[in-house]
Design a protein around this motif. Sequence first.
Motif, PDB file in Angstrom:
ATOM      1  N   PHE A  41      -5.814  11.845 -11.852  1.00 27.26           N
ATOM      2  CA  PHE A  41      -4.719  11.927 -10.889  1.00 27.26           C
ATOM      3  C   PHE A  41      -4.931  10.929  -9.759  1.00 27.26           C
ATOM      4  CE2 PHE A  41      -2.185  14.500  -7.711  1.00 27.26           C
ATOM      5  CZ  PHE A  41      -0.972  14.315  -8.366  1.00 27.26           C
ATOM      6  N   TRP A  42      -6.181  10.793  -9.324  1.00 28.13           N
ATOM      7  CA  TRP A  42      -6.506   9.827  -8.282  1.00 28.13           C
ATOM      8  C   TRP A  42      -6.227   8.405  -8.766  1.00 28.13           C
ATOM      9  CZ3 TRP A  42      -9.984   5.799  -7.487  1.00 28.13           C
ATOM     10  CH2 TRP A  42     -10.186   5.438  -6.150  1.00 28.13           C
ATOM     11  N   LEU A  43      -6.607   8.108 -10.014  1.00 20.89           N
ATOM     12  CA  LEU A  43      -6.330   6.787 -10.579  1.00 20.89           C
ATOM     13  C   LEU A  43      -4.822   6.551 -10.708  1.00 20.89           C
ATOM     14  CD1 LEU A  43      -9.064   6.605 -13.379  1.00 20.89           C
ATOM     15  CD2 LEU A  43      -9.031   5.387 -11.192  1.00 20.89           C
ATOM     16  N   ALA A  73      13.356   0.281   0.001  1.00 18.28           N
ATOM     17  CA  ALA A  73      13.045   1.691   0.257  1.00 18.28           C
ATOM     18  C   ALA A  73      12.262   2.284  -0.905  1.00 18.28           C
ATOM     19  CB  ALA A  73      14.320   2.491   0.493  1.00 18.28           C
ATOM     20  N   SER A  74      12.651   1.929  -2.146  1.00 12.71           N
ATOM     21  CA  SER A  74      11.948   2.460  -3.318  1.00 12.71           C
ATOM     22  C   SER A  74      10.495   1.991  -3.341  1.00 12.71           C
ATOM     23  CB  SER A  74      12.670   2.035  -4.602  1.00 12.71           C
ATOM     24  OG  SER A  74      12.638   0.623  -4.763  1.00 12.71           O
ATOM     25  N   ALA A  75      10.259   0.752  -2.897  1.00 13.75           N
ATOM     26  CA  ALA A  75       8.888   0.234  -2.846  1.00 13.75           C
ATOM     27  C   ALA A  75       8.049   1.003  -1.832  1.00 13.75           C
ATOM     28  CB  ALA A  75       8.901  -1.252  -2.499  1.00 13.75           C
ATOM     29  N   TYR A  76       8.625   1.257  -0.652  1.00 15.25           N
ATOM     30  CA  TYR A  76       7.907   2.005   0.371  1.00 15.25           C
ATOM     31  C   TYR A  76       7.664   3.457  -0.073  1.00 15.25           C
ATOM     32  CZ  TYR A  76       8.419  -1.788   3.746  1.00 15.25           C
ATOM     33  OH  TYR A  76       8.326  -2.991   4.387  1.00 15.25           O
ATOM     34  N   ILE A  77       8.628   4.026  -0.784  1.00 15.75           N
ATOM     35  CA  ILE A  77       8.453   5.386  -1.302  1.00 15.75           C
ATOM     36  C   ILE A  77       7.304   5.429  -2.301  1.00 15.75           C
ATOM     37  CG2 ILE A  77       9.512   7.155  -2.771  1.00 15.75           C
ATOM     38  CD1 ILE A  77      12.183   6.466  -1.434  1.00 15.75           C
ATOM     39  N   LEU A  78       7.217   4.410  -3.150  1.00 12.65           N
ATOM     40  CA  LEU A  78       6.115   4.339  -4.119  1.00 12.65           C
ATOM     41  C   LEU A  78       4.769   4.252  -3.403  1.00 12.65           C
ATOM     42  CD1 LEU A  78       7.295   1.969  -6.998  1.00 12.65           C
ATOM     43  CD2 LEU A  78       6.715   4.379  -7.160  1.00 12.65           C
ATOM     44  N   ILE A  79       4.697   3.433  -2.376  1.00 15.08           N
ATOM     45  CA  ILE A  79       3.446   3.283  -1.629  1.00 15.08           C
ATOM     46  C   ILE A  79       3.057   4.606  -0.977  1.00 15.08           C
ATOM     47  CG2 ILE A  79       2.379   2.163   0.369  1.00 15.08           C
ATOM     48  CD1 ILE A  79       4.077  -0.320  -0.310  1.00 15.08           C
ATOM     49  N   VAL A  85      -0.640  11.091  -3.447  1.00 16.93           N
ATOM     50  CA  VAL A  85      -1.304  11.497  -4.688  1.00 16.93           C
ATOM     51  C   VAL A  85      -2.814  11.322  -4.575  1.00 16.93           C
ATOM     52  CG1 VAL A  85      -1.619  10.882  -7.123  1.00 16.93           C
ATOM     53  CG2 VAL A  85       0.685  11.111  -6.193  1.00 16.93           C
ATOM     54  N   ILE A  86      -3.251  10.217  -3.975  1.00 20.97           N
ATOM     55  CA  ILE A  86      -4.687   9.982  -3.805  1.00 20.97           C
ATOM     56  C   ILE A  86      -5.307  11.062  -2.914  1.00 20.97           C
ATOM     57  CG2 ILE A  86      -6.387   8.435  -2.750  1.00 20.97           C
ATOM     58  CD1 ILE A  86      -4.659   6.090  -3.690  1.00 20.97           C
ATOM     59  N   VAL A  87      -4.656  11.372  -1.789  1.00 22.30           N
ATOM     60  CA  VAL A  87      -5.159  12.413  -0.880  1.00 22.30           C
ATOM     61  C   VAL A  87      -5.189  13.768  -1.578  1.00 22.30           C
ATOM     62  CG1 VAL A  87      -4.673  13.684   1.244  1.00 22.30           C
ATOM     63  CG2 VAL A  87      -4.417  11.199   1.195  1.00 22.30           C
ATOM     64  N   THR A  88      -4.125  14.067  -2.353  1.00 23.86           N
ATOM     65  CA  THR A  88      -4.074  15.337  -3.087  1.00 23.86           C
ATOM     66  C   THR A  88      -5.208  15.424  -4.103  1.00 23.86           C
ATOM     67  OG1 THR A  88      -1.658  15.392  -2.856  1.00 23.86           O
ATOM     68  CG2 THR A  88      -2.629  16.811  -4.539  1.00 23.86           C
ATOM     69  N   GLY A  89      -5.497  14.306  -4.766  1.00 24.08           N
ATOM     70  CA  GLY A  89      -6.597  14.283  -5.717  1.00 24.08           C
ATOM     71  C   GLY A  89      -7.935  14.554  -5.058  1.00 24.08           C
ATOM     72  N   LEU A 111       0.651  20.034  -5.476  1.00 18.66           N
ATOM     73  CA  LEU A 111       1.068  19.577  -6.804  1.00 18.66           C
ATOM     74  C   LEU A 111       2.504  19.988  -7.104  1.00 18.66           C
ATOM     75  CD1 LEU A 111      -2.026  20.223  -9.144  1.00 18.66           C
ATOM     76  CD2 LEU A 111      -1.177  18.038  -8.292  1.00 18.66           C
ATOM     77  N   LEU A 112       2.830  21.238  -6.781  1.00 17.99           N
ATOM     78  CA  LEU A 112       4.177  21.742  -7.039  1.00 17.99           C
ATOM     79  C   LEU A 112       5.209  20.997  -6.193  1.00 17.99           C
ATOM     80  CD1 LEU A 112       5.958  23.788  -8.495  1.00 17.99           C
ATOM     81  CD2 LEU A 112       5.489  25.419  -6.647  1.00 17.99           C
ATOM     82  N   CYS A 113       4.884  20.747  -4.917  1.00 18.03           N
ATOM     83  CA  CYS A 113       5.812  20.031  -4.034  1.00 18.03           C
ATOM     84  C   CYS A 113       6.062  18.608  -4.518  1.00 18.03           C
ATOM     85  CB  CYS A 113       5.264  19.998  -2.603  1.00 18.03           C
ATOM     86  SG  CYS A 113       5.329  21.584  -1.748  1.00 18.03           S
ATOM     87  N   ILE A 114       4.982  17.927  -4.913  1.00 15.91           N
ATOM     88  CA  ILE A 114       5.123  16.551  -5.412  1.00 15.91           C
ATOM     89  C   ILE A 114       5.964  16.541  -6.683  1.00 15.91           C
ATOM     90  CG2 ILE A 114       3.883  14.549  -6.322  1.00 15.91           C
ATOM     91  CD1 ILE A 114       1.529  15.323  -4.544  1.00 15.91           C
TER      92      ILE A 114
END
Length: 264
Positions: A41-43, A73-79, A85-89, A111-114
């Motif tokens: 998940f971190w990767l 906006a989509s690029a910033y959302i991805l970042i 995701v990294i913090v959650t991992g 995880l559920l929120c994401i």
Amino acid sequence: MYLHIHCFVFFNFRMEAPGEKTHTCGTICLKYLLFLFNILFWLAGGAVLAVGVWTLVVKSDYISLLNSSFYSASAYILIAAGVVVIVTGIIGCCATLKEMKSLLIVYLSLLLCIFLLELIAGVLAFITYQELDEELRQNLKVTMQQKYQQPGEESVTQAVDKLQQEFKCCGSHNYSDWTDSVWIQTNDQLVPDSCCKTPTDLCGLRDHPSNIYRVEGGCIVKLEEFLLSQLYILGAVGIGIAFLQLVGMMFTCCLYRNLEEDPY
């Protein structure tokens, strides 16, 4: 028979030591599986972050051709999603290794929120793409005709030249779109030099098919294909992470239940 007894003993064996927690091998296996999941998940978060940065940095030239902020906006959302995701991992790894049930609940909630946000983002991305496509068809021609090679519009000029050279096209719908261009009307050229198959100074003086690109549908079709391919990339990344999240939520629930049941 021997194998059946062996497996039964293996999965119910408890390692006991004074002052230490005791767990079944099933719980231990779940801990390692969840830890492995968190590494993946971190990767995955790193991959999302990389795609976002690549979208923003490598393909950002075309942003100036779009009146909508959807692309940037989509690029910033991805970042942002990659960082979350990294913090959650990391939280998941800590919760798993330290066997903190309260932190496992926090991790499961994240995880559920994401996962829910990914579903909402997917629907919105599809709807927004339809609107962006219509806007692109309406505005690209006007943008190229009125802003190309005009003072203060260097980003548009650079984006148009890159678009025509990279996608081997000329004009929004076809090369004749340049006839009404503000810049063309004040110069002797018929099309910009970036329309040429072999760009050289003043090569746009000739609009013969042997000299310039005459792609069916013009640059608008090429740009639509590019934006759609970006949407497919986002979709593929999102589906992959969503699958990982479902697996992670299942492992988290199982580990939490086993920690509740295991004697200490």
